[in-house]
Motif scaffolding. Structure first.
Motif, PDB file in Angstrom:
ATOM      1  N   UNK A   1      11.590   5.496 -16.379  1.00 34.23           N
ATOM      2  CA  UNK A   1      12.604   5.938 -15.420  1.00 34.23           C
ATOM      3  C   UNK A   1      13.803   4.997 -15.381  1.00 34.23           C
TER       4      UNK A   1
ATOM      5  N   UNK B   1       0.807  -1.223   0.000  1.00 31.91           N
ATOM      6  CA  UNK B   1       0.000   0.000   0.000  1.00 31.91           C
ATOM      7  C   UNK B   1       0.834   1.264   0.000  1.00 31.91           C
ATOM      8  N   UNK B   2       2.133   1.155   0.258  1.00 32.91           N
ATOM      9  CA  UNK B   2       2.886   2.399   0.325  1.00 32.91           C
ATOM     10  C   UNK B   2       3.208   2.883  -1.077  1.00 32.91           C
ATOM     11  N   UNK B   3       3.756   4.056  -1.159  1.00 30.32           N
ATOM     12  CA  UNK B   3       3.820   4.776  -2.420  1.00 30.32           C
ATOM     13  C   UNK B   3       4.594   4.047  -3.507  1.00 30.32           C
ATOM     14  N   UNK B   4       3.930   3.885  -4.620  1.00 25.72           N
ATOM     15  CA  UNK B   4       4.532   3.277  -5.799  1.00 25.72           C
ATOM     16  C   UNK B   4       5.748   4.076  -6.254  1.00 25.72           C
ATOM     17  N   UNK B   5       5.620   5.392  -6.316  1.00 27.04           N
ATOM     18  CA  UNK B   5       6.714   6.238  -6.811  1.00 27.04           C
ATOM     19  C   UNK B   5       7.930   6.179  -5.898  1.00 27.04           C
ATOM     20  N   UNK B   6       7.686   6.213  -4.594  1.00 23.71           N
ATOM     21  CA  UNK B   6       8.800   6.171  -3.648  1.00 23.71           C
ATOM     22  C   UNK B   6       9.546   4.862  -3.802  1.00 23.71           C
ATOM     23  N   UNK B   7       8.797   3.778  -4.025  1.00 19.15           N
ATOM     24  CA  UNK B   7       9.452   2.482  -4.152  1.00 19.15           C
ATOM     25  C   UNK B   7      10.245   2.378  -5.446  1.00 19.15           C
ATOM     26  N   UNK B   8       9.722   3.005  -6.509  1.00 19.21           N
ATOM     27  CA  UNK B   8      10.512   3.048  -7.742  1.00 19.21           C
ATOM     28  C   UNK B   8      11.771   3.882  -7.513  1.00 19.21           C
ATOM     29  N   UNK B   9      11.580   4.995  -6.802  1.00 14.95           N
ATOM     30  CA  UNK B   9      12.708   5.890  -6.531  1.00 14.95           C
ATOM     31  C   UNK B   9      13.815   5.168  -5.784  1.00 14.95           C
ATOM     32  N   UNK B  10      13.411   4.331  -4.815  1.00 12.77           N
ATOM     33  CA  UNK B  10      14.420   3.639  -4.010  1.00 12.77           C
ATOM     34  C   UNK B  10      15.333   2.795  -4.902  1.00 12.77           C
ATOM     35  N   UNK B  11      14.799   2.297  -6.001  1.00 11.25           N
ATOM     36  CA  UNK B  11      15.634   1.488  -6.896  1.00 11.25           C
ATOM     37  C   UNK B  11      16.571   2.338  -7.721  1.00 11.25           C
ATOM     38  N   UNK B  12      16.201   3.594  -7.890  1.00 14.83           N
ATOM     39  CA  UNK B  12      17.148   4.494  -8.544  1.00 14.83           C
ATOM     40  C   UNK B  12      18.389   4.660  -7.662  1.00 14.83           C
TER      41      UNK B  12
ATOM     42  N   UNK C   1       5.641   4.122 -16.248  1.00 17.51           N
ATOM     43  CA  UNK C   1       6.571   4.935 -15.476  1.00 17.51           C
ATOM     44  C   UNK C   1       7.901   4.218 -15.258  1.00 17.51           C
TER      45      UNK C   1
END
Lengths: 283, 301
Positions: B249, B121-132, B245
């Motif tokens: 990214x 449930x936590x933010x999709x974008x933040x989780x993608x960001x973490x992989x950056x 997205x």
């Protein structure tokens, strides 16, 4: 026949032991859980790094200064306000619509019920980009200019299903007898509704609403298409992901987003801790 | 007011309608209406000279979609990635689901449940960001490999054709990792649900009848978990098909279905082609769900 051959008919010594998983299974589970959580911990770590030009690991030093810089950033605050505003209003709409749909559908069986259930799930089942473009072109055709309301209408559409799922699960486990009992004891419909049905559904609605809030607060795809020039927090975040210009600020905002979505999720699972209402598959 | 409510209570159908009407109107007018109008655009086409949409029913756009090799490439590439992500998520997710379903105490179970729900449930974008952060050249993954003096392994993997690339954050391998990470909870929960329904006595019976641990796993547990894996793969497959997205990214410059839809509706203004592209994941998922239903996937939800 020797005893050895009968061994497999004896009560098994290898009986399935609930306490003992094999080492490889344990390792697999632990690695899986770490895989799910290390990235989130890393973000928190990076929020304190002194390095601002790259994603250097390990961070060369630690500082709190990015937090105070973010606190002073007007553009981020207005994005936060917009996101909270949108999430609150669309959650409110989703609660009303989702609860009504659940009340209508949980027991009734009529022609077309399956199609209606599908219709409720569809906004979340189809890729966000399809929902987003559809709504965007519909607003264009009808001539509605982009505003906070166009975002709210779009969000309420896909948040409804979360509330619906939670309330339907609760209604299925609520005995219809208690409503009958309330009526038999002389309560009228409104009294029954406010004193019996609503308190029963209360935590399910609350949990559904919390999850709807979390869902709306960090939705980015549908928002991209229906926000026009407005910047919600996820849209701000996305622009930083595409062209990183302010890495340390982004790190702090990411931590903020983690916190603000974790609270409703933890609360939702707390209020429904004795039930199995929150189904992950509902997202 | 009370009379009205009594009237409603006695007329069950009216009450049903009273409840159902607001959400039904909302969904059919706002959602279904716009969805069908958009998808119907795939039967219109873009005039090559004026760049305007011609509102005449024809198969021009659909033919255009399937006659271009580049478009076919996009469709195949996306489908293959979605398949790999589903398999990867099943392999990583299975041990967690199995352990959680059969070997945890009630308290540990709550811990596992939360550990899966929070990322879900936590933010999709933040989780993608973490992989950056993770995949960056100066990031933790490269640091880890260099500490082990194993940078050559990473270089070797990156030098491989197709999955490799200049760096992890611009490669199919990186994309695969991020997609698998993001959708993993959607795979774990249905597998867990299907395994939890397997009675322990059944597993004991298998042991009692002389099956080894290995045999029991492959002949009893795994077949019974299949509906759960099928159900989970519906999510991982469909979510990967539609996402634009992550390829944008993390990915290479090669397009995926979501990006094609995004570009055609945006810069190009070719809504008919965007709509035709959107029909593909919907069609694939309709067939997929039909097959999964036959496998009993919906009992595991």
């Amino acid at each position: 026949m020797s005893q050895k051959n009968w061994g497999h008919l004896m009560p098994s010594k290898k009986a399935f032991n609930l306490k003992k998983a094999s080492l490889s299974l344990k390792l697999g589970a632990i690695i899986g859980i770490l895989f799910l959580h290390i990235p989130l911990f890393l973000i928190i770590l990076y929020a304190f790094t002194t390095e601002d030009k790259s994603y250097q690991f390990p961070p060369p030093g630690y500082t709190l200064k990015w937090f105070s810089i973010v606190l002073g950033r007007e553009d981020i605050w207005s994005a936060v306000y917009l996101s909270i505003h949108v999430a609150l209003v669309s959650t409110f709409a989703a609660i009303i619509l989702g609860t009504l749909a659940a009340a209508a559908l949980y027991k009734a069986d009529f022609f077309g019920k399956q199609s209606i259930t599908l219709l409720i799930i569809l906004p979340i089942a189809l890729p966000g980009i399809i929902t987003g473009i559809s709504l965007r072109s519909a607003y264009g055709v009808v001539g509605i200019p982009f505003s906070t309301w166009t975002i709210i209408i779009s969000h309420a559409t896909f948040c409804m299903v979360v509330v619906y799922n939670n309330v339907v699960a609760r209604l299925r486990r609520t005995s219809p007898n208690i409503i009958q009992a309330s009526m038999d004891l002389g309560a009228n419909n409104f009294q029954t509704f406010f004193y019996i049905i609503l308190p029963n559904l209360g935590t399910a609605i609350l949990a559904g609403g919390m999850l709807a809030f979390a869902l709306s607060f960090d939705e980015v795809i549908v928002t991209t298409f229906t926000a026009g020039q407005q910047t919600t927090l996820p849209i701000w975040m996305l622009s930083e992901l595409i062209r990183p210009r302010q890495r340390p600020i982004t790190n702090v905002v990411a931590v903020f987003i983690i916190c603000i979505t974790f609270i409703p999720i933890l609360y939702a699972s707390y209020v429904t801790r004795n039930t199995t209402d929150i189904e992950g598959s509902s997202k | 007011m009370s009379n009205f409510s009594n009237y409603l209570f006695k007329n069950k159908h009216l009450l049903l309608l009273f409840f159902l009407l607001p959400p039904l109107l909302w969904l059919s007018i706002i959602y279904l209406g716009s969805l069908l109008v958009f998808l119907f655009h795939s039967f219109f086409y873009l005039d090559g000279f004026t760049g305007k949409i011609v509102y005449k029913i024809s198969l021009n756009t659909i033919i255009e979609l399937f006659s271009s090799a580049a478009n076919i490439d996009i469709l195949i590439r996306t489908t293959i990635l979605a398949a790999f992500v589903s398999i990867g998520a099943a392999i990583i997710g299975f041990p967690i689901a199995y352990y959680m379903a059969k070997f945890t105490s009630p308290k540990m179970k709550i811990f596992f449940y939360l550990a899966i729900m929070l990322p879900l449930w936590s933010s999709y974008l933040v989780r993608v960001y973490s992989w950056k952060l993770i995949l960056a050249k100066e990031g933790i993954l490269n640091w880890f490999f260099s500490k082990l003096h194993a940078t050559w392994i990473l270089d070797f993997i990156l030098s491989m054709p197709v999955i490799g690339g200049p760096s992890l954050s611009i490669s199919y391998l990186g994309m695969f990792l991020v997609f698998t990470y993001i959708w993993l909870p959607f795979m774990i929960l249905p597998i867990h649900a299907s395994l939890e329904r397997v009675p322990n006595s059944l597993i004991n019976a298998s042991y009692d009848l002389g099956a080894s641990k290995r045999q029991t796993f492959y002949k009893v547990i795994l077949p019974l978990a299949l509906p759960g894996i099928a159900a989970g793969s519906i999510f991982t497959f469909s979510l990967t098909l539609g996402d634009y997205i992550i390829p944008y990214i993390i990915g290479t410059s090669k397009f995926f279905i979501g990006q094609a839809v995004y570009t055609h509706q945006g810069v190009a203004g070719n809504i008919p082609l965007a709509a035709a592209f959107s029909l593909v994941p919907i069609a694939i998922m309709t067939i997929y769900i039909y097959v999964a239903k036959k496998l009993g996937a919906f009992n595991a939800l």
